[in-house]
Design a protein around this motif. Structure first.
Motif, PDB file in Angstrom:
ATOM      1  N   LEU A 109       0.861  -1.175   0.000  1.00  0.00           N
ATOM      2  CA  LEU A 109       0.000   0.000   0.000  1.00  0.00           C
ATOM      3  C   LEU A 109       0.898   1.226   0.000  1.00  0.00           C
ATOM      4  N   TYR A 110       0.903   1.959  -1.107  1.00  0.00           N
ATOM      5  CA  TYR A 110       1.751   3.145  -1.232  1.00  0.00           C
ATOM      6  C   TYR A 110       1.082   4.338  -0.553  1.00  0.00           C
ATOM      7  N   ILE A 111       1.808   4.976   0.360  1.00  0.00           N
ATOM      8  CA  ILE A 111       1.263   6.091   1.125  1.00  0.00           C
ATOM      9  C   ILE A 111       2.290   7.220   1.198  1.00  0.00           C
ATOM     10  N   ASP A 112       1.840   8.423   0.928  1.00  0.00           N
ATOM     11  CA  ASP A 112       2.687   9.596   1.136  1.00  0.00           C
ATOM     12  C   ASP A 112       2.916   9.754   2.639  1.00  0.00           C
ATOM     13  N   PRO A 113       4.148   9.962   3.088  1.00  0.00           N
ATOM     14  CA  PRO A 113       4.417  10.105   4.523  1.00  0.00           C
ATOM     15  C   PRO A 113       3.543  11.156   5.208  1.00  0.00           C
ATOM     16  N   GLU A 114       3.146  12.184   4.469  1.00  0.00           N
ATOM     17  CA  GLU A 114       2.313  13.233   5.065  1.00  0.00           C
ATOM     18  C   GLU A 114       0.917  12.727   5.427  1.00  0.00           C
ATOM     19  N   HIS A 115       0.520  11.602   4.842  1.00  0.00           N
ATOM     20  CA  HIS A 115      -0.819  11.058   5.112  1.00  0.00           C
ATOM     21  C   HIS A 115      -0.828  10.038   6.247  1.00  0.00           C
ATOM     22  N   MET A 116       0.344   9.705   6.773  1.00  0.00           N
ATOM     23  CA  MET A 116       0.404   8.692   7.819  1.00  0.00           C
ATOM     24  C   MET A 116      -0.394   9.043   9.071  1.00  0.00           C
ATOM     25  N   PRO A 117      -0.483  10.311   9.493  1.00  0.00           N
ATOM     26  CA  PRO A 117      -1.323  10.612  10.663  1.00  0.00           C
ATOM     27  C   PRO A 117      -2.769  10.169  10.491  1.00  0.00           C
ATOM     28  N   TYR A 118      -3.300  10.249   9.272  1.00  0.00           N
ATOM     29  CA  TYR A 118      -4.669   9.810   9.025  1.00  0.00           C
ATOM     30  C   TYR A 118      -4.771   8.288   9.148  1.00  0.00           C
ATOM     31  N   ILE A 119      -3.738   7.595   8.671  1.00  0.00           N
ATOM     32  CA  ILE A 119      -3.725   6.134   8.787  1.00  0.00           C
ATOM     33  C   ILE A 119      -3.640   5.732  10.251  1.00  0.00           C
ATOM     34  N   ASN A 120      -2.765   6.397  10.996  1.00  0.00           N
ATOM     35  CA  ASN A 120      -2.613   6.091  12.418  1.00  0.00           C
ATOM     36  C   ASN A 120      -3.911   6.320  13.186  1.00  0.00           C
ATOM     37  N   HIS A 121      -4.655   7.344  12.779  1.00  0.00           N
ATOM     38  CA  HIS A 121      -5.897   7.686  13.469  1.00  0.00           C
ATOM     39  C   HIS A 121      -6.997   6.663  13.191  1.00  0.00           C
ATOM     40  N   SER A 122      -7.034   6.157  11.961  1.00  0.00           N
ATOM     41  CA  SER A 122      -8.145   5.293  11.563  1.00  0.00           C
ATOM     42  C   SER A 122      -7.863   3.811  11.757  1.00  0.00           C
ATOM     43  N   VAL A 123      -6.597   3.426  11.792  1.00  0.00           N
ATOM     44  CA  VAL A 123      -6.237   2.011  11.926  1.00  0.00           C
ATOM     45  C   VAL A 123      -5.114   1.872  12.934  1.00  0.00           C
ATOM     46  N   SER A 124      -5.299   1.031  13.920  1.00  0.00           N
ATOM     47  CA  SER A 124      -4.220   0.768  14.862  1.00  0.00           C
ATOM     48  C   SER A 124      -3.098   0.030  14.157  1.00  0.00           C
ATOM     49  N   LEU A 125      -1.884   0.488  14.351  1.00  0.00           N
ATOM     50  CA  LEU A 125      -0.744  -0.156  13.706  1.00  0.00           C
ATOM     51  C   LEU A 125      -0.043  -1.134  14.648  1.00  0.00           C
ATOM     52  N   LYS A 126      -0.746  -1.585  15.662  1.00  0.00           N
ATOM     53  CA  LYS A 126      -0.142  -2.499  16.613  1.00  0.00           C
ATOM     54  C   LYS A 126      -0.946  -3.792  16.686  1.00  0.00           C
ATOM     55  N   ASP A 127      -0.384  -4.741  17.400  1.00  0.00           N
ATOM     56  CA  ASP A 127      -1.045  -6.003  17.721  1.00  0.00           C
ATOM     57  C   ASP A 127      -1.545  -6.712  16.462  1.00  0.00           C
ATOM     58  N   GLY A 128      -2.876  -6.883  16.378  1.00  0.00           N
ATOM     59  CA  GLY A 128      -3.442  -7.695  15.319  1.00  0.00           C
ATOM     60  C   GLY A 128      -3.259  -7.156  13.925  1.00  0.00           C
ATOM     61  N   SER A 129      -3.026  -5.880  13.793  1.00  0.00           N
ATOM     62  CA  SER A 129      -2.851  -5.312  12.452  1.00  0.00           C
ATOM     63  C   SER A 129      -1.378  -5.164  12.078  1.00  0.00           C
ATOM     64  N   LYS A 130      -0.525  -5.925  12.716  1.00  0.00           N
ATOM     65  CA  LYS A 130       0.895  -5.903  12.388  1.00  0.00           C
ATOM     66  C   LYS A 130       1.113  -6.195  10.898  1.00  0.00           C
ATOM     67  N   SER A 131       0.283  -7.065  10.326  1.00  0.00           N
ATOM     68  CA  SER A 131       0.438  -7.390   8.914  1.00  0.00           C
ATOM     69  C   SER A 131       0.249  -6.161   8.037  1.00  0.00           C
ATOM     70  N   LEU A 132      -0.579  -5.216   8.465  1.00  0.00           N
ATOM     71  CA  LEU A 132      -0.765  -3.990   7.695  1.00  0.00           C
ATOM     72  C   LEU A 132       0.511  -3.168   7.672  1.00  0.00           C
ATOM     73  N   ILE A 133       1.198  -3.086   8.794  1.00  0.00           N
ATOM     74  CA  ILE A 133       2.470  -2.368   8.849  1.00  0.00           C
ATOM     75  C   ILE A 133       3.421  -2.910   7.788  1.00  0.00           C
ATOM     76  N   ASN A 134       3.473  -4.220   7.672  1.00  0.00           N
ATOM     77  CA  ASN A 134       4.426  -4.858   6.768  1.00  0.00           C
ATOM     78  C   ASN A 134       4.145  -4.578   5.298  1.00  0.00           C
ATOM     79  N   LEU A 135       2.957  -4.115   4.994  1.00  0.00           N
ATOM     80  CA  LEU A 135       2.592  -3.867   3.601  1.00  0.00           C
ATOM     81  C   LEU A 135       2.548  -2.385   3.254  1.00  0.00           C
ATOM     82  N   ILE A 136       2.928  -1.526   4.185  1.00  0.00           N
ATOM     83  CA  ILE A 136       2.945  -0.089   3.900  1.00  0.00           C
ATOM     84  C   ILE A 136       4.288   0.307   3.290  1.00  0.00           C
ATOM     85  N   LYS A 137       4.213   1.059   2.208  1.00  0.00           N
ATOM     86  CA  LYS A 137       5.406   1.576   1.540  1.00  0.00           C
ATOM     87  C   LYS A 137       5.306   3.085   1.440  1.00  0.00           C
ATOM     88  N   HIS A 138       6.187   3.799   2.120  1.00  0.00           N
ATOM     89  CA  HIS A 138       6.227   5.249   2.009  1.00  0.00           C
ATOM     90  C   HIS A 138       6.835   5.653   0.667  1.00  0.00           C
TER      91      HIS A 138
END
Length: 204
Positions: A109-138
């Motif tokens: 998932l390609y994301i502009d670094p400036e948009h990461m606060p919105y991602i952090n707000h809407s999706v937890s990047l810890k615990d069960g969603s660790k797999s999402l972290i692994n698929l993020i590409k700044h």
């Protein structure tokens, strides 16, 4: 089907040495790192083919406190467009057939670094969603070549990926290495792997 999709997924073996991928946001920043020699790039190819393993040698920073697990990757790039990526990742590319990739790798998932606060707000990047972290590409998004990773259409596998000889559909090398590679493939049971040269690709 439009050309932007490919049934071959490519892994280049000539990424520059000692890249800190946590700091890279656009392809042209790779020019700041010393490139591998063609000899080293070819030797990396043979190492991969002998071990039948793509090593998880990359990890990327996702936020100030989070980074991906180590991963290996391939890219969904049509054959005629590979030449552009060669200048960043070297003149050797392994092409895996789609059956080897689908079900094992996932597109990033390609994301502009400036948009990461919105991602952090809407999706937890810890615990069960660790797999999402692994698929993020700044990456930055720009119209100039070298400004964005978006055109690479990267797919990732977390950890080392083991493959079989039949998974390797094609390999591209400089013309000077073609005969050497054909002999190597014959000696190591890559009986159905096609060898192409960059000189041919550039004529397409």
């Amino acid at each position: 089907m439009q050309r932007y999709y490919s049934n071959i997924y490519w892994h280049f073996t000539g990424s520059p040495s000692d890249v800190d991928w946590k700091k890279i946001k656009k392809p042209k920043e790779l020019k700041d790192y010393p490139p591998k020699t063609i000899k080293d790039t070819y030797e990396t190819l043979e190492t991969i083919l002998l071990s039948k393993t793509l090593k998880a040698t990359s990890a990327e920073k996702v936020s100030s406190t989070e980074e991906t697990a180590p991963f290996c990757c391939v890219c969904d790039i049509p054959l005629k467009d590979l030449d552009y990526h060669m200048k960043y990742y070297g003149k050797v590319a392994i092409g895996f057939n789609h059956k080897a990739i689908h079900g094992n790798f996932n597109p990033v998932l390609y994301i502009d670094p400036e948009h990461m606060p919105y991602i952090n707000h809407s999706v937890s990047l810890k615990d069960g969603s660790k797999s999402l972290i692994n698929l993020i590409k700044h990456t930055n998004f720009g119209v100039e070549r070298g400004e964005s990773f978006y055109g690479e259409r990267e797919w990732r596998y977390i950890g080392d990926y083991r493959f079989n000889e039949s998974d390797v559909e094609v390999i591209i090398v400089p013309k000077d290495f073609k005969d050497k590679l054909i002999h190597f493939l014959q000696q190591n049971h890559y009986d159905d792997t096609t060898v192409l040269t960059w000189e041919l690709i550039q004529l397409l």
